[in-house]
Design a protein around this motif. Sequence first.
Motif, PDB file in Angstrom:
ATOM      1  N   GLY A  84      60.286 -21.391   6.751  1.00  0.00           N
ATOM      2  CA  GLY A  84      61.470 -21.408   5.890  1.00  0.00           C
ATOM      3  C   GLY A  84      61.632 -20.691   4.979  1.00  0.00           C
ATOM      4  N   ARG A  85      62.365 -20.968   3.765  1.00  0.00           N
ATOM      5  CA  ARG A  85      62.761 -20.413   2.501  1.00  0.00           C
ATOM      6  C   ARG A  85      61.997 -21.299   1.249  1.00  0.00           C
ATOM      7  NH1 ARG A  85      68.524 -17.303   2.356  1.00  0.00           N
ATOM      8  NH2 ARG A  85      68.387 -16.375   4.477  1.00  0.00           N
ATOM      9  N   ALA A  86      61.372 -20.855   0.473  1.00  0.00           N
ATOM     10  CA  ALA A  86      60.798 -21.446  -0.778  1.00  0.00           C
ATOM     11  C   ALA A  86      60.964 -20.591  -2.013  1.00  0.00           C
ATOM     12  CB  ALA A  86      59.413 -21.188  -0.852  1.00  0.00           C
ATOM     13  N   ILE A  87      60.995 -21.380  -3.262  1.00  0.00           N
ATOM     14  CA  ILE A  87      61.534 -20.842  -4.453  1.00  0.00           C
ATOM     15  C   ILE A  87      60.211 -20.302  -5.396  1.00  0.00           C
ATOM     16  CG2 ILE A  87      62.569 -21.132  -6.506  1.00  0.00           C
ATOM     17  CD1 ILE A  87      64.575 -23.041  -4.742  1.00  0.00           C
TER      18      ILE A  87
ATOM     19  N   VAL B 240      48.692 -19.460   6.438  1.00  0.00           N
ATOM     20  CA  VAL B 240      49.925 -19.497   5.481  1.00  0.00           C
ATOM     21  C   VAL B 240      50.299 -18.086   5.078  1.00  0.00           C
ATOM     22  CG1 VAL B 240      50.958 -20.136   3.034  1.00  0.00           C
ATOM     23  CG2 VAL B 240      49.557 -21.793   4.327  1.00  0.00           C
ATOM     24  N   VAL B 241      51.452 -17.608   5.292  1.00  0.00           N
ATOM     25  CA  VAL B 241      51.854 -16.337   4.762  1.00  0.00           C
ATOM     26  C   VAL B 241      53.386 -16.474   3.718  1.00  0.00           C
ATOM     27  CG1 VAL B 241      52.835 -13.941   5.484  1.00  0.00           C
ATOM     28  CG2 VAL B 241      51.065 -15.359   6.843  1.00  0.00           C
ATOM     29  N   THR B 242      53.361 -15.941   2.611  1.00  0.00           N
ATOM     30  CA  THR B 242      54.269 -15.988   1.948  1.00  0.00           C
ATOM     31  C   THR B 242      54.222 -14.758   0.867  1.00  0.00           C
ATOM     32  OG1 THR B 242      55.410 -17.435   0.395  1.00  0.00           O
ATOM     33  CG2 THR B 242      53.153 -17.191  -0.002  1.00  0.00           C
TER      34      THR B 242
ATOM     35  N   PRO C   4      60.093 -16.091   1.822  1.00  0.00           N
ATOM     36  CA  PRO C   4      59.662 -16.801   2.991  1.00  0.00           C
ATOM     37  C   PRO C   4      58.439 -17.525   2.629  1.00  0.00           C
ATOM     38  CG  PRO C   4      58.833 -14.443   3.181  1.00  0.00           C
ATOM     39  CD  PRO C   4      59.779 -14.537   1.619  1.00  0.00           C
ATOM     40  N   LEU C   5      58.157 -18.640   3.371  1.00  0.00           N
ATOM     41  CA  LEU C   5      56.890 -19.358   3.626  1.00  0.00           C
ATOM     42  C   LEU C   5      57.011 -19.811   5.004  1.00  0.00           C
ATOM     43  CD1 LEU C   5      54.717 -20.852   2.168  1.00  0.00           C
ATOM     44  CD2 LEU C   5      56.282 -22.865   1.686  1.00  0.00           C
ATOM     45  N   ILE C   6      55.567 -19.545   5.429  1.00  0.00           N
ATOM     46  CA  ILE C   6      55.365 -19.923   6.926  1.00  0.00           C
ATOM     47  C   ILE C   6      53.980 -20.311   6.780  1.00  0.00           C
ATOM     48  CG2 ILE C   6      54.813 -18.813   9.337  1.00  0.00           C
ATOM     49  CD1 ILE C   6      56.469 -16.384   8.444  1.00  0.00           C
TER      50      ILE C   6
ATOM     51  N   ALA D 210      55.174 -23.351  -5.320  1.00  0.00           N
ATOM     52  CA  ALA D 210      53.903 -24.148  -6.228  1.00  0.00           C
ATOM     53  C   ALA D 210      52.969 -24.964  -5.301  1.00  0.00           C
ATOM     54  CB  ALA D 210      54.187 -24.637  -7.443  1.00  0.00           C
ATOM     55  N   ARG D 211      53.969 -25.726  -4.267  1.00  0.00           N
ATOM     56  CA  ARG D 211      53.314 -26.568  -3.281  1.00  0.00           C
ATOM     57  C   ARG D 211      52.248 -26.330  -2.353  1.00  0.00           C
ATOM     58  NH1 ARG D 211      58.561 -30.136  -1.590  1.00  0.00           N
ATOM     59  NH2 ARG D 211      56.881 -31.645  -0.764  1.00  0.00           N
ATOM     60  N   VAL D 212      52.201 -24.667  -2.337  1.00  0.00           N
ATOM     61  CA  VAL D 212      50.942 -24.034  -1.552  1.00  0.00           C
ATOM     62  C   VAL D 212      49.790 -24.817  -1.841  1.00  0.00           C
ATOM     63  CG1 VAL D 212      49.884 -22.158  -0.448  1.00  0.00           C
ATOM     64  CG2 VAL D 212      52.594 -22.307  -0.668  1.00  0.00           C
ATOM     65  N   TRP D 213      49.360 -24.826  -3.203  1.00  0.00           N
ATOM     66  CA  TRP D 213      48.039 -25.068  -3.362  1.00  0.00           C
ATOM     67  C   TRP D 213      47.775 -26.490  -2.934  1.00  0.00           C
ATOM     68  CZ3 TRP D 213      45.265 -28.653  -6.216  1.00  0.00           C
ATOM     69  CH2 TRP D 213      43.953 -28.204  -6.766  1.00  0.00           C
TER      70      TRP D 213
END
Length: 517
Positions: A73-76, A286-288, A315-317, A339-342
């Motif tokens: 989906g979409r991330a900020i 993870v791809v972004t 994008p965030l996958i 920022a939630r990826v970490w």
Amino acid sequence: MQPRTAAAAVTAAAVIAGLGLAGCAPRRPAAGGGPVVLITLEALRADAVTGLGGEPGLTPNLAALAREADWAGRAIAPSSWGVPAMATLFTGLSPWQHHAVLDGDNAHLAQDLITLPKAFKALGYRTAGFSSGHWYTAGYAYDRGFDTFDEVGKNRDAAEVLAALGDGRQLVWIHVPEPQAPYRRRNWLVPRLGGGRPAAGAARDPRDPGAARDPGAARDPGADLPQSVEALDLLAASNPDVPPTPALRRRITAMYRLNVAWADERIGRLLDALRASGQWDRSLVVVTSAFGEELGEHGAFGHGADLEREALEVPLIVKLPSWCRRPLVPPGRQRIALARVWATLVEAAGGEAPPATAPSLFRDAPGGVLSELYLGNGANLYSLVEGDDQLLWQARFGPPQPGLYRASLAGQGGTDRGTPDTLGVIAARLFDGFEATPPLAGLGPPGLTLARWGAGGGSRRIADPRRAAALAGELAVRWRAFLPEELTPEEEDREWLDQTPPPEPSTPEAAAGPGGP
């Protein structure tokens, strides 16, 4: 501002305490464990990706990954510029918490920050990094925590490393600098442009009715495209006194989309290599993108000038591995902070994320996503997106410099040198004001602007003082979290230097001081 400040040190201590990573044995990893692959890009906006609002066929590799993913989906993004945005991806902290917010020495990752490779090393992982570009290199401490660290395209090949992955625990970070400028024309990718239609956000922009009247929009999409569009070309097209013509905007947008297609090809090669390793099912992928890209929607092209939607929404996958099948927050329930990826990666690998970092995608998070951009033309910029509403907060540290645009153009090699001040003189003037002013409070009441995001893309300004005031209060609380008090950058420097112990003397005579023993 020094690369390290007292406020950031408080945050770093909270991270270290939460992780328990300082001076201890590795935590027990998640059952089985396996490869963790993080692929980052630059300037890839969400609505350019097929399946996330982009046209069919432009990004087939990313679209295929999104269909297979557990979260797509979409991330900020935390900022519209690479230095603070990538530092947030590497630490899980907001820009003012990690303090890598400016260029030069202030772009360094401080030594006491727990970066992603450091966290994974403490969890028993081998770590490999493949960087590219100017900022994300060993010179700015991005190599810390990696067992091996290479530049993409040199020495070891990233795809070959992915193809050779075994069933052990290994973190691999690969940074692809596209699709940011320079945009290159690659004729074999032109058929992907789908008739020359502009990107989704550009086509829907109600303030650009001229785009529909551009006769070139209906022609062969590759007929009048240049061989390249450089960063300087984007700056020249962003002249605040001369709006871009529909034809210019169409050409730049088409070239950007060609670079998006090329970035997708590069991602496809990496994903094919990972599949060839036999570890696809066991790999967390993870791809972004660190930030997005503006294509004239608000008069500017590129990124790093403001915090509008097109520069922030990426994008965030996320594809979970067979050894970690925890449920993720469903896309669409809330706006998601990049920022939630970490924390997502650390928790999936068996670690624990401390309170100072943004929560993982395994957990619900408080509403509102904060983004930050410092040392603009007399102002720091902040954004809080909650639901479909975006509050833009402008904190002034000095008057805007009217000659900044022309000086920037001249400084990057342009032909317009009609300014009495050089870029260095103007930049020094702005920096002095920035250093002496509280970053969020500024010199007075902030300038507040409320925008509403459309369902398919774009945004429009709205007048709702009560909603703006409520979001402003929330933004201030979010920004000040984990900071003991708001100081000016100059005051933070002094406080940090006061807390820094003096260096140990190198000789007995030095220890005795000038008066002797």
